[in-house]
Design a protein around this motif. Structure first.
Motif, PDB file in Angstrom:
ATOM      1  N   GLN A   8       3.907  21.458 -11.178  1.00 56.81           N
ATOM      2  CA  GLN A   8       2.624  20.931 -10.740  1.00 56.81           C
ATOM      3  C   GLN A   8       2.565  19.413 -10.892  1.00 56.81           C
ATOM      4  O   GLN A   8       2.024  18.715 -10.023  1.00 56.81           O
ATOM      5  CB  GLN A   8       1.489  21.591 -11.529  1.00 56.81           C
ATOM      6  N   VAL A   9       3.122  18.904 -11.972  1.00 59.17           N
ATOM      7  CA  VAL A   9       3.166  17.455 -12.160  1.00 59.17           C
ATOM      8  C   VAL A   9       4.023  16.801 -11.087  1.00 59.17           C
ATOM      9  O   VAL A   9       3.667  15.736 -10.536  1.00 59.17           O
ATOM     10  CB  VAL A   9       3.699  17.122 -13.569  1.00 59.17           C
ATOM     11  N   GLN A  10       5.133  17.419 -10.744  1.00 57.62           N
ATOM     12  CA  GLN A  10       5.998  16.859  -9.706  1.00 57.62           C
ATOM     13  C   GLN A  10       5.290  16.815  -8.353  1.00 57.62           C
ATOM     14  O   GLN A  10       5.367  15.805  -7.627  1.00 57.62           O
ATOM     15  CB  GLN A  10       7.282  17.691  -9.605  1.00 57.62           C
ATOM     16  N   LYS A  11       4.585  17.875  -8.004  1.00 60.88           N
ATOM     17  CA  LYS A  11       3.860  17.890  -6.723  1.00 60.88           C
ATOM     18  C   LYS A  11       2.739  16.851  -6.711  1.00 60.88           C
ATOM     19  O   LYS A  11       2.521  16.174  -5.700  1.00 60.88           O
ATOM     20  CB  LYS A  11       3.304  19.286  -6.459  1.00 60.88           C
ATOM     21  N   ALA A  12       2.043  16.720  -7.841  1.00 61.86           N
ATOM     22  CA  ALA A  12       0.967  15.729  -7.900  1.00 61.86           C
ATOM     23  C   ALA A  12       1.517  14.310  -7.794  1.00 61.86           C
ATOM     24  O   ALA A  12       0.896  13.441  -7.173  1.00 61.86           O
ATOM     25  CB  ALA A  12       0.186  15.893  -9.202  1.00 61.86           C
ATOM     26  N   LYS A  13       2.690  14.072  -8.380  1.00 61.49           N
ATOM     27  CA  LYS A  13       3.310  12.740  -8.285  1.00 61.49           C
ATOM     28  C   LYS A  13       3.730  12.443  -6.849  1.00 61.49           C
ATOM     29  O   LYS A  13       3.576  11.301  -6.360  1.00 61.49           O
ATOM     30  CB  LYS A  13       4.518  12.673  -9.202  1.00 61.49           C
ATOM     31  N   MET A  14       4.232  13.427  -6.141  1.00 67.94           N
ATOM     32  CA  MET A  14       4.596  13.237  -4.741  1.00 67.94           C
ATOM     33  C   MET A  14       3.355  12.912  -3.895  1.00 67.94           C
ATOM     34  O   MET A  14       3.396  12.049  -3.018  1.00 67.94           O
ATOM     35  CB  MET A  14       5.301  14.483  -4.213  1.00 67.94           C
ATOM     36  N   SER A  15       2.248  13.605  -4.171  1.00 69.79           N
ATOM     37  CA  SER A  15       1.000  13.321  -3.446  1.00 69.79           C
ATOM     38  C   SER A  15       0.504  11.915  -3.744  1.00 69.79           C
ATOM     39  O   SER A  15      -0.011  11.220  -2.858  1.00 69.79           O
ATOM     40  CB  SER A  15      -0.070  14.348  -3.835  1.00 69.79           C
ATOM     41  N   LEU A  16       0.665  11.463  -4.994  1.00 74.30           N
ATOM     42  CA  LEU A  16       0.256  10.107  -5.357  1.00 74.30           C
ATOM     43  C   LEU A  16       1.084   9.067  -4.609  1.00 74.30           C
ATOM     44  O   LEU A  16       0.545   8.082  -4.090  1.00 74.30           O
ATOM     45  CB  LEU A  16       0.393   9.926  -6.869  1.00 74.30           C
ATOM     46  N   ASP A  17       2.400   9.277  -4.549  1.00 74.65           N
ATOM     47  CA  ASP A  17       3.259   8.336  -3.820  1.00 74.65           C
ATOM     48  C   ASP A  17       2.895   8.287  -2.344  1.00 74.65           C
ATOM     49  O   ASP A  17       2.843   7.208  -1.735  1.00 74.65           O
ATOM     50  CB  ASP A  17       4.726   8.736  -3.998  1.00 74.65           C
ATOM     51  N   GLN A  18       2.610   9.451  -1.760  1.00 75.80           N
ATOM     52  CA  GLN A  18       2.260   9.495  -0.344  1.00 75.80           C
ATOM     53  C   GLN A  18       0.922   8.802  -0.093  1.00 75.80           C
ATOM     54  O   GLN A  18       0.763   8.074   0.899  1.00 75.80           O
ATOM     55  CB  GLN A  18       2.200  10.943   0.137  1.00 75.80           C
ATOM     56  N   SER A  19      -0.051   9.008  -0.973  1.00 72.65           N
ATOM     57  CA  SER A  19      -1.342   8.353  -0.803  1.00 72.65           C
ATOM     58  C   SER A  19      -1.211   6.838  -0.922  1.00 72.65           C
ATOM     59  O   SER A  19      -1.933   6.087  -0.251  1.00 72.65           O
ATOM     60  CB  SER A  19      -2.342   8.875  -1.835  1.00 72.65           C
ATOM     61  N   GLY A  20      -0.281   6.369  -1.753  1.00 69.76           N
ATOM     62  CA  GLY A  20      -0.038   4.933  -1.843  1.00 69.76           C
ATOM     63  C   GLY A  20       0.506   4.375  -0.543  1.00 69.76           C
ATOM     64  O   GLY A  20       0.092   3.291  -0.096  1.00 69.76           O
ATOM     65  N   ARG A  21       1.428   5.104   0.090  1.00 68.13           N
ATOM     66  CA  ARG A  21       1.949   4.656   1.384  1.00 68.13           C
ATOM     67  C   ARG A  21       0.868   4.681   2.462  1.00 68.13           C
ATOM     68  O   ARG A  21       0.808   3.793   3.321  1.00 68.13           O
ATOM     69  CB  ARG A  21       3.136   5.545   1.787  1.00 68.13           C
ATOM     70  N   GLU A  22       0.008   5.700   2.408  1.00 68.43           N
ATOM     71  CA  GLU A  22      -1.074   5.779   3.394  1.00 68.43           C
ATOM     72  C   GLU A  22      -2.081   4.644   3.204  1.00 68.43           C
ATOM     73  O   GLU A  22      -2.610   4.109   4.180  1.00 68.43           O
ATOM     74  CB  GLU A  22      -1.770   7.133   3.269  1.00 68.43           C
ATOM     75  N   TRP A  23      -2.345   4.281   1.945  1.00 66.31           N
ATOM     76  CA  TRP A  23      -3.253   3.156   1.711  1.00 66.31           C
ATOM     77  C   TRP A  23      -2.663   1.857   2.251  1.00 66.31           C
ATOM     78  O   TRP A  23      -3.371   1.050   2.876  1.00 66.31           O
ATOM     79  CB  TRP A  23      -3.522   3.012   0.215  1.00 66.31           C
ATOM     80  N   GLU A  24      -1.387   1.640   2.033  1.00 62.39           N
ATOM     81  CA  GLU A  24      -0.735   0.431   2.539  1.00 62.39           C
ATOM     82  C   GLU A  24      -0.777   0.397   4.064  1.00 62.39           C
ATOM     83  O   GLU A  24      -1.032  -0.653   4.677  1.00 62.39           O
ATOM     84  CB  GLU A  24       0.703   0.370   2.031  1.00 62.39           C
ATOM     85  N   GLN A  25      -0.541   1.546   4.684  1.00 63.50           N
ATOM     86  CA  GLN A  25      -0.620   1.608   6.145  1.00 63.50           C
ATOM     87  C   GLN A  25      -2.041   1.342   6.636  1.00 63.50           C
ATOM     88  O   GLN A  25      -2.254   0.644   7.633  1.00 63.50           O
ATOM     89  CB  GLN A  25      -0.143   2.973   6.642  1.00 63.50           C
ATOM     90  N   ALA A  26      -3.033   1.886   5.926  1.00 63.88           N
ATOM     91  CA  ALA A  26      -4.432   1.656   6.318  1.00 63.88           C
ATOM     92  C   ALA A  26      -4.793   0.177   6.193  1.00 63.88           C
ATOM     93  O   ALA A  26      -5.533  -0.364   7.023  1.00 63.88           O
ATOM     94  CB  ALA A  26      -5.360   2.503   5.460  1.00 63.88           C
ATOM     95  N   ARG A  27      -4.288  -0.487   5.162  1.00 66.58           N
ATOM     96  CA  ARG A  27      -4.561  -1.912   4.982  1.00 66.58           C
ATOM     97  C   ARG A  27      -3.975  -2.728   6.128  1.00 66.58           C
ATOM     98  O   ARG A  27      -4.646  -3.602   6.706  1.00 66.58           O
ATOM     99  CB  ARG A  27      -3.998  -2.382   3.643  1.00 66.58           C
ATOM    100  N   ILE A  28      -2.726  -2.435   6.470  1.00 60.10           N
ATOM    101  CA  ILE A  28      -2.072  -3.172   7.561  1.00 60.10           C
ATOM    102  C   ILE A  28      -2.764  -2.869   8.895  1.00 60.10           C
ATOM    103  O   ILE A  28      -3.029  -3.771   9.701  1.00 60.10           O
ATOM    104  CB  ILE A  28      -0.583  -2.801   7.623  1.00 60.10           C
TER     105      ILE A  28
END
Length: 457
Positions: free
Chosen positions: A349-369
């Motif tokens: 569960q921790v591994q899946k949550a960490k993957m979701s966190l990394d993906q949300s970070g990439r999505e935030w960067e894309q939204a900013r650009i």
């Protein structure tokens, strides 16, 4: 037939006629009231349409309901910190109490050893009642649950702003499309008149054998095209009204009272408001981080305080409490729970949550650009479409002047019908270009206006 009988019949007929007339008048009044009472939505400008949509759009209302649910979720998360209190009750009927073997020497010291006596202990009817209270003192997951609920509340509020901006854009698109079609309708009414006159003159000249069949067919085709485009403009106006009804969630008649005018220049230098989509991506990233921290907190120990009160009544008669024994019990304590091993499920569960966190970070960067590039692109498109529209308007004025001169010269016999139709064809091409540039200008104008609105109220 006697005169008196004729008078009676005449009076009866008169009464029936009057009753029928009253009935018809009543039905007319009811019909008139029904027609007048039928709701008709009138909008004088786009701002009135937006204001109405904020209260009636299903999409906006759905996000508001989600915001209310998120607010309740915060209260629910705080409610988990309160102690849990449970009351229990039980009744037992010992129909047969099992005997117990006890050494006979307990009751008779002279009894030989290894001899036992059967004895029955207990009473038949047992009544139990208990009160259990438990409160978490240290539970990190509860704290993260509150943080997650607060983030969901913020996301729900941003979703309202995001949905409202989307509804504003769709409504503005339908609104300006309707106004653009009104301008197109005006142009095609004039075109239909010109084409009709040219076609009639061409048919007369063809009968006199002054022009070829190709020319008269071209004039007739121009007339049919003008009539077809006029019908399409009017039909598309009705379609845009249906689009507005769908966005407003109504079947009422809609009347747009604003007349078409060339859009005013927007102060494009005004600062843009905060992009709700960018803030939404930021909060979603924070939510993913909170969930990741919450899954890691599952390894932390949990400390709880426990209190319990038990009481028991024992008697030999059903629901008779005169001769009963009361056996109370009461205690409190601290309970420490330390997770040691749970089949490795928490680690996954921790591994899946960490993957979701990394993906949300990439999505935030894309939204900013994307937000920054969209703003830059919007300004470029707005200035470009405004300049193109200004030029196409001047070009159209020149072609209109040419068409007026060509019509006069044709009537005077200076130019041929072929030349007259060529000038008219140039006018049509210029009108199409004008309408296209006007459409681009309108789209970029309302997009710029919406981008300057602060939806985070």
């Amino acid at each position: 037939m006697e005169k008196s009988q004729l008078m009676i019949i005449w009076q009866q007929l008169t009464v029936q006629i009057m009753n029928n007339m009253r009935f018809k008048m009543l039905m007319v009044c009811i019909f008139s009231v029904t027609v007048s009472a039928r709701a008709q939505l009138r909008f004088q400008n786009l701002q009135q349409l937006w204001t109405y949509a904020e209260q009636h759009s299903v999409r906006v209302q759905a996000t508001r309901v989600s915001a209310l649910q998120a607010r309740i979720g915060v209260n629910e998360a705080y409610g988990a910190l309160l102690p849990g209190i449970t009351a229990n009750g039980a009744f037992t009927d010992n129909m047969t109490i099992q005997p117990t073997l006890i050494p006979a020497s307990l009751f008779n010291p002279s009894a030989p050893p290894d001899t036992y006596t059967e004895a029955v202990f207990g009473r038949r009817y047992i009544y139990n009642a208990s009160l259990v209270a438990q409160m978490g003192i240290i539970d990190i997951q509860d704290w993260f649950a509150i943080k997650t609920a607060r983030l969901n509340q913020e996301i729900a509020a941003l979703s309202i702003a995001n949905a409202t901006a989307g509804v504003y854009t769709e409504l503005a698109n339908a609104w300006y499309s309707y106004l653009l079609l009104t301008e197109a309708e005006r142009l095609w009414i004039a075109n239909a008149d010109i084409a009709s006159i040219s076609a009639d003159m061409a048919r007369n000249l063809f009968k006199e054998r002054q022009i070829s069949e190709v020319t008269v067919n071209l004039a007739s085709a121009n007339q049919l095209k003008a009539e077809k485009n006029l019908e399409l403009a009017r039909a598309n106006k009705r379609l845009q009204l249906n689009s507005l009804r769908l966005l407003l969630n109504t079947t009422d008649s809609i009347q747009i009272e604003e007349t078409f005018e060339v859009p005013d220049v927007v102060a494009a230098g005004d600062p843009f408001s905060t992009d709700p989509a960018l803030l939404l991506a930021d909060r979603q990233q924070a939510l993913a981080k909170s969930k990741w921290q919450s899954t890691k907190a599952a390894y932390a120990p949990v400390l709880s305080a426990v209190y319990q009160y038990n009481t028991q009544l024992a008697g030999d008669q059903f629901l008779t409490f005169n001769n009963t024994n009361s056996l109370p019990q009461q205690y409190w304590g601290l309970r420490l729970s330390i997770p040691i091993f749970a089949g490795n499920s928490k680690r996954y569960q921790v591994q899946k949550a960490k993957m979701s966190l990394d993906q949300s970070g990439r999505e935030w960067e894309q939204a900013r650009i994307q937000s920054a590039l969209n703003d830059s692109t919007l300004l470029i498109a707005y200035y470009s479409s405004r300049n193109a529209f200004t030029r196409s308007k001047d070009i159209l004025a020149l072609y209109k002047s040419n068409d007026t001169h060509a019509a006069r010269k044709f009537i005077e016999g200076v130019i041929s019908l072929d030349e007259r139709l060529r000038v008219y064809s140039d006018l049509l091409s210029s009108q199409n270009e004008y309408l296209q540039n006007l459409s681009d200008y309108m789209v970029n104008q309302y997009r710029l206006k919406i981008r300057q609105i602060n939806f985070l109220k």
